[in-house]
Design an enzyme around this catalytic site. Structure first.
Site, PDB file in Angstrom:
ATOM      1  N   ASP A   9       0.990  -1.185  -0.266  1.00 38.44           N
ATOM      2  CA  ASP A   9      -0.018   0.006   0.046  1.00 38.44           C
ATOM      3  C   ASP A   9       0.992   1.265  -0.118  1.00 38.44           C
ATOM      4  O   ASP A   9       1.997   1.276   0.499  1.00 38.44           O
ATOM      5  CB  ASP A   9      -0.910   0.076   1.017  1.00 38.44           C
ATOM      6  CG  ASP A   9      -2.231   1.082   1.123  1.00 38.44           C
ATOM      7  OD1 ASP A   9      -2.385   1.279  -0.163  1.00 38.44           O
ATOM      8  OD2 ASP A   9      -2.693   1.507   2.182  1.00 38.44           O
ATOM      9  N   GLY A  10       0.323   2.354  -0.560  1.00 44.96           N
ATOM     10  CA  GLY A  10       0.993   3.538  -0.447  1.00 44.96           C
ATOM     11  C   GLY A  10      -0.063   4.710  -0.322  1.00 44.96           C
ATOM     12  O   GLY A  10      -1.150   4.286  -0.649  1.00 44.96           O
ATOM     13  N   GLU A  49       2.486   4.011  -4.052  1.00 44.15           N
ATOM     14  CA  GLU A  49       2.152   2.486  -4.371  1.00 44.15           C
ATOM     15  C   GLU A  49       3.072   1.940  -4.950  1.00 44.15           C
ATOM     16  O   GLU A  49       3.389   0.562  -4.843  1.00 44.15           O
ATOM     17  CB  GLU A  49       0.599   2.717  -5.211  1.00 44.15           C
ATOM     18  CG  GLU A  49      -0.491   3.432  -4.339  1.00 44.15           C
ATOM     19  CD  GLU A  49      -1.211   2.341  -3.567  1.00 44.15           C
ATOM     20  OE1 GLU A  49      -0.673   1.234  -3.360  1.00 44.15           O
ATOM     21  OE2 GLU A  49      -2.320   2.859  -2.999  1.00 44.15           O
ATOM     22  N   ASP A  76      -4.035  -2.662  -3.530  1.00 44.10           N
ATOM     23  CA  ASP A  76      -5.573  -1.833  -3.561  1.00 44.10           C
ATOM     24  C   ASP A  76      -5.623  -0.725  -4.685  1.00 44.10           C
ATOM     25  O   ASP A  76      -6.382  -0.004  -4.944  1.00 44.10           O
ATOM     26  CB  ASP A  76      -6.292  -1.481  -2.298  1.00 44.10           C
ATOM     27  CG  ASP A  76      -5.164  -0.478  -1.518  1.00 44.10           C
ATOM     28  OD1 ASP A  76      -4.224   0.056  -2.308  1.00 44.10           O
ATOM     29  OD2 ASP A  76      -5.462  -0.006  -0.337  1.00 44.10           O
ATOM     30  N   HIS A 130      -9.792  -0.939   2.186  1.00 44.71           N
ATOM     31  CA  HIS A 130     -10.722  -0.605   3.482  1.00 44.71           C
ATOM     32  C   HIS A 130     -11.941  -1.457   3.147  1.00 44.71           C
ATOM     33  O   HIS A 130     -12.900  -1.121   3.659  1.00 44.71           O
ATOM     34  CB  HIS A 130     -11.150   0.813   3.469  1.00 44.71           C
ATOM     35  CG  HIS A 130     -10.054   1.697   3.358  1.00 44.71           C
ATOM     36  ND1 HIS A 130      -9.048   2.038   4.339  1.00 44.71           N
ATOM     37  CD2 HIS A 130      -9.663   2.556   2.209  1.00 44.71           C
ATOM     38  CE1 HIS A 130      -8.247   2.790   3.995  1.00 44.71           C
ATOM     39  NE2 HIS A 130      -8.496   3.052   2.728  1.00 44.71           N
ATOM     40  N   ASP A 140      -2.099  -0.640   5.200  1.00 39.25           N
ATOM     41  CA  ASP A 140      -2.779   0.813   5.363  1.00 39.25           C
ATOM     42  C   ASP A 140      -2.422   1.481   6.501  1.00 39.25           C
ATOM     43  O   ASP A 140      -2.017   2.765   6.488  1.00 39.25           O
ATOM     44  CB  ASP A 140      -4.249   0.809   4.872  1.00 39.25           C
ATOM     45  CG  ASP A 140      -4.929   2.018   5.148  1.00 39.25           C
ATOM     46  OD1 ASP A 140      -4.601   2.788   4.169  1.00 39.25           O
ATOM     47  OD2 ASP A 140      -5.661   2.327   5.991  1.00 39.25           O
TER      48      ASP A 140
END
Length: 154
Positions: A9-10, A49, A76, A130, A140
């Site tokens: 994630d980023g 990301e 994501d 999420h 996250d």
């Protein structure tokens, strides 16, 4: 272990703005093997990301116990997943230009990701952010901690 799973994630506080990235390496039984994160004071969400993905795959190549294992990488970011799975060959064919003839943004990271992808056996998967996936939620949270680590830059 017969398979390695990676979650990346980023994100940014503002876009552009202070950013962070994170990854988790997980074995095929679902056990967390390693997690790392990093931050940059001025960047974009897409760069973070990509940075997470590049950092994770670089780490895989550094660890001898992971050599030769198939990898499933969850992100994501449709930008990352579609970029490496669908768009990159066309970009390269057009001299790193988009279909609108604009230079591909983050070319340096895309070139490194392309190189890493050629050295490893990776299944690229998009996961909804999420949405309750424990490791996606973890990366996250780590990304947010990375951004907070910048302190006054945020």
């Amino acid at each position: 272990m017969n398979h390695l799973v990676i979650f990346t994630d980023g994100g940014c506080s503002g876009n552009p703005g202070p950013g962070g990235w994170a990854y988790c390496l997980v074995d095929d039984a679902g056990t967390l093997l390693e997690e790392r994160w990093g931050a940059e004071p001025q960047t974009t969400n897409n760069r973070m990301e990509l940075s997470a993905t590049v950092a994770a795959l670089t780490r895989v190549l550094e660890r001898s116990e992971f050599q030769g294992l198939p990898i499933t990488l969850y992100t994501d970011s449709q930008y990352v997943q579609k970029g490496i799975s669908e768009w990159i060959q066309a970009w390269k064919n057009r001299g790193w230009r988009t279909s609108n003839k604009e230079p591909v943004k983050n070319r340096d990271l895309w070139e490194e990701l392309d190189r890493l992808n050629s050295l490893l056996v990776i299944s690229w998967r998009w996961v909804k952010g999420h949405a309750g996936n424990p490791y996606n939620e973890r990366v996250d949270r780590l990304t947010q901690e990375a951004i907070k680590s910048l302190g006054d830059a945020v």
